[in-house]
Design a protein around this motif. Structure first.
Motif, PDB file in Angstrom:
ATOM      1  N   GLY A 100      -3.306   3.998  -3.922  1.00 55.96           N
ATOM      2  CA  GLY A 100      -3.090   2.779  -4.692  1.00 55.96           C
ATOM      3  C   GLY A 100      -2.137   1.809  -4.038  1.00 55.96           C
ATOM      4  N   SER A 101      -2.036   0.645  -4.645  1.00 62.46           N
ATOM      5  CA  SER A 101      -1.168  -0.406  -4.131  1.00 62.46           C
ATOM      6  C   SER A 101      -0.662  -1.258  -5.294  1.00 62.46           C
ATOM      7  CB  SER A 101      -1.937  -1.281  -3.136  1.00 62.46           C
ATOM      8  OG  SER A 101      -3.048  -1.875  -3.763  1.00 62.46           O
ATOM      9  N   LEU A 102       0.359  -2.039  -5.003  1.00 63.63           N
ATOM     10  CA  LEU A 102       0.944  -2.976  -5.964  1.00 63.63           C
ATOM     11  C   LEU A 102       0.944  -4.361  -5.346  1.00 63.63           C
ATOM     12  CD1 LEU A 102       4.142  -0.939  -6.963  1.00 63.63           C
ATOM     13  CD2 LEU A 102       1.958  -1.005  -8.186  1.00 63.63           C
TER      14      LEU A 102
ATOM     15  N   TYR B 294      -0.103   5.948  -7.101  1.00 63.13           N
ATOM     16  CA  TYR B 294      -0.132   7.392  -7.342  1.00 63.13           C
ATOM     17  C   TYR B 294       0.509   8.167  -6.198  1.00 63.13           C
ATOM     18  CZ  TYR B 294      -3.572   6.217 -10.887  1.00 63.13           C
ATOM     19  OH  TYR B 294      -4.207   5.671 -11.976  1.00 63.13           O
ATOM     20  N   ASP B 295       1.398   9.079  -6.580  1.00 63.75           N
ATOM     21  CA  ASP B 295       1.956  10.074  -5.678  1.00 63.75           C
ATOM     22  C   ASP B 295       1.134  11.337  -5.929  1.00 63.75           C
ATOM     23  OD1 ASP B 295       3.443  11.659  -4.034  1.00 63.75           O
ATOM     24  OD2 ASP B 295       5.309  11.479  -5.160  1.00 63.75           O
ATOM     25  N   ALA B 296       0.145  11.580  -5.091  1.00 58.65           N
ATOM     26  CA  ALA B 296      -0.869  12.617  -5.331  1.00 58.65           C
ATOM     27  C   ALA B 296      -1.557  12.291  -6.656  1.00 58.65           C
ATOM     28  CB  ALA B 296      -0.275  14.006  -5.272  1.00 58.65           C
TER      29      ALA B 296
ATOM     30  N   ASP C  40       0.846  -1.197   0.000  1.00 57.62           N
ATOM     31  CA  ASP C  40       0.000   0.000   0.000  1.00 57.62           C
ATOM     32  C   ASP C  40       0.883   1.249   0.000  1.00 57.62           C
ATOM     33  OD1 ASP C  40      -1.683   2.167   0.705  1.00 57.62           O
ATOM     34  OD2 ASP C  40      -2.951   0.894   1.937  1.00 57.62           O
ATOM     35  N   SER C  41       0.655   2.147  -0.946  1.00 57.30           N
ATOM     36  CA  SER C  41       1.495   3.346  -1.066  1.00 57.30           C
ATOM     37  C   SER C  41       1.323   4.324   0.087  1.00 57.30           C
ATOM     38  CB  SER C  41       1.190   4.063  -2.384  1.00 57.30           C
ATOM     39  OG  SER C  41      -0.136   4.551  -2.400  1.00 57.30           O
ATOM     40  N   GLN C  42       0.228   4.236   0.847  1.00 57.82           N
ATOM     41  CA  GLN C  42       0.021   5.157   1.967  1.00 57.82           C
ATOM     42  C   GLN C  42       0.705   4.703   3.250  1.00 57.82           C
ATOM     43  OE1 GLN C  42      -4.189   6.092   2.518  1.00 57.82           O
ATOM     44  NE2 GLN C  42      -3.669   8.172   1.916  1.00 57.82           N
ATOM     45  N   LYS C  43       1.127   3.448   3.303  1.00 52.11           N
ATOM     46  CA  LYS C  43       1.746   2.935   4.522  1.00 52.11           C
ATOM     47  C   LYS C  43       3.237   3.257   4.546  1.00 52.11           C
ATOM     48  CE  LYS C  43      -1.364  -0.868   5.557  1.00 52.11           C
ATOM     49  NZ  LYS C  43      -1.441  -2.322   5.740  1.00 52.11           N
TER      50      LYS C  43
ATOM     51  N   ALA D 258      19.038 -12.054   8.014  1.00 49.36           N
ATOM     52  CA  ALA D 258      17.674 -12.577   8.147  1.00 49.36           C
ATOM     53  C   ALA D 258      16.748 -11.570   8.818  1.00 49.36           C
ATOM     54  CB  ALA D 258      17.690 -13.872   8.945  1.00 49.36           C
ATOM     55  N   GLY D 259      15.472 -11.654   8.431  1.00 47.74           N
ATOM     56  CA  GLY D 259      14.456 -10.824   9.067  1.00 47.74           C
ATOM     57  C   GLY D 259      13.221 -10.719   8.199  1.00 47.74           C
ATOM     58  N   GLU D 260      12.202 -10.066   8.737  1.00 49.59           N
ATOM     59  CA  GLU D 260      10.964  -9.889   7.994  1.00 49.59           C
ATOM     60  C   GLU D 260      11.145  -8.860   6.887  1.00 49.59           C
ATOM     61  OE1 GLU D 260       6.221  -8.807   8.434  1.00 49.59           O
ATOM     62  OE2 GLU D 260       7.490  -8.719  10.221  1.00 49.59           O
ATOM     63  N   LEU D 261      10.542  -9.135   5.736  1.00 52.11           N
ATOM     64  CA  LEU D 261      10.553  -8.199   4.619  1.00 52.11           C
ATOM     65  C   LEU D 261       9.480  -7.137   4.825  1.00 52.11           C
ATOM     66  CD1 LEU D 261      11.395  -7.318   1.717  1.00 52.11           C
ATOM     67  CD2 LEU D 261       9.589  -8.870   0.902  1.00 52.11           C
ATOM     68  N   PHE D 262       9.907  -5.893   4.785  1.00 48.56           N
ATOM     69  CA  PHE D 262       9.008  -4.743   4.783  1.00 48.56           C
ATOM     70  C   PHE D 262       9.222  -4.028   3.449  1.00 48.56           C
ATOM     71  CE2 PHE D 262       9.560  -5.667   9.199  1.00 48.56           C
ATOM     72  CZ  PHE D 262       8.362  -5.322   9.800  1.00 48.56           C
ATOM     73  N   CYS D 263       8.192  -3.316   2.976  1.00 45.86           N
ATOM     74  CA  CYS D 263       8.305  -2.580   1.724  1.00 45.86           C
ATOM     75  C   CYS D 263       7.635  -1.223   1.858  1.00 45.86           C
ATOM     76  CB  CYS D 263       7.638  -3.345   0.588  1.00 45.86           C
ATOM     77  SG  CYS D 263       8.426  -4.915   0.191  1.00 45.86           S
ATOM     78  N   TYR D 264       8.004  -0.304   0.943  1.00 42.17           N
ATOM     79  CA  TYR D 264       7.376   1.010   0.909  1.00 42.17           C
ATOM     80  C   TYR D 264       7.595   1.690  -0.433  1.00 42.17           C
ATOM     81  CZ  TYR D 264      12.068   2.885   2.014  1.00 42.17           C
ATOM     82  OH  TYR D 264      13.404   3.200   2.008  1.00 42.17           O
ATOM     83  N   ALA D 265       6.764   2.683  -0.693  1.00 44.19           N
ATOM     84  CA  ALA D 265       6.943   3.573  -1.841  1.00 44.19           C
ATOM     85  C   ALA D 265       7.917   4.657  -1.404  1.00 44.19           C
ATOM     86  CB  ALA D 265       5.604   4.193  -2.245  1.00 44.19           C
TER      87      ALA D 265
END
Length: 133
Positions: A123-125, A45-47, A16-19, A104-111
């Motif tokens: 939006g999200s991917l 979307y960025d704005a 999620d792009s907002q997280k 090792a560790g948990e995968l986190f992601c972000y825009a």
């Protein structure tokens, strides 16, 4: 927490792009090799700026690039991170093949955006993760 095995089916998670942080629930193991892919035509979307997981550049935003979470990568590029550690960030984009996990560790992601600007993202991917070895 899910640990993928080499014979496991790929797993798809929503980013999620907002997280600020997207916890994936996927545990990456040290020395294991993974492929990360945003399949097909997916956009967020960025704005009002529509972009894919590679992100975008704009000449008039150059002054603000140093404020992005990962300053040397495009606006809104998909970034992976192991355990929310600045030292363990890596560019995924639309596809990252044969990534060998250093820790090792948990995968986190972000825009990739400015930390205080996530409120105007939309939006999200869907990111597919496959363990190769």
């Amino acid at each position: 927490m899910v640990k993928l095995q080499t014979e496991s089916s790929p797993v798809t998670v929503k980013i999620d792009s907002q997280k600020y942080w997207n916890a994936t629930g996927i545990y990456l193991e040290t020395g294991a090799i993974y492929t990360f892919e945003v399949k097909g035509e997916q956009f967020w979307y960025d704005a009002t700026i529509k972009t894919d997981a590679y992100g975008y550049t704009k000449p008039w935003f150059r002054w603000a690039e140093m404020f992005r979470r990962k300053p040397n990568e495009n606006w809104f590029s998909l970034i992976g991170n192991i355990g929310q550690s600045v030292e363990q960030e890596f560019l995924i984009g639309k596809k990252l093949e044969k990534y060998k996990v250093p820790l090792a560790g948990e995968l986190f992601c972000y825009a990739n955006d400015i930390p205080i600007m996530y409120f105007n993202n939309h939006g999200s991917l869907n990111l597919t993760i496959t363990r190769l070895s």
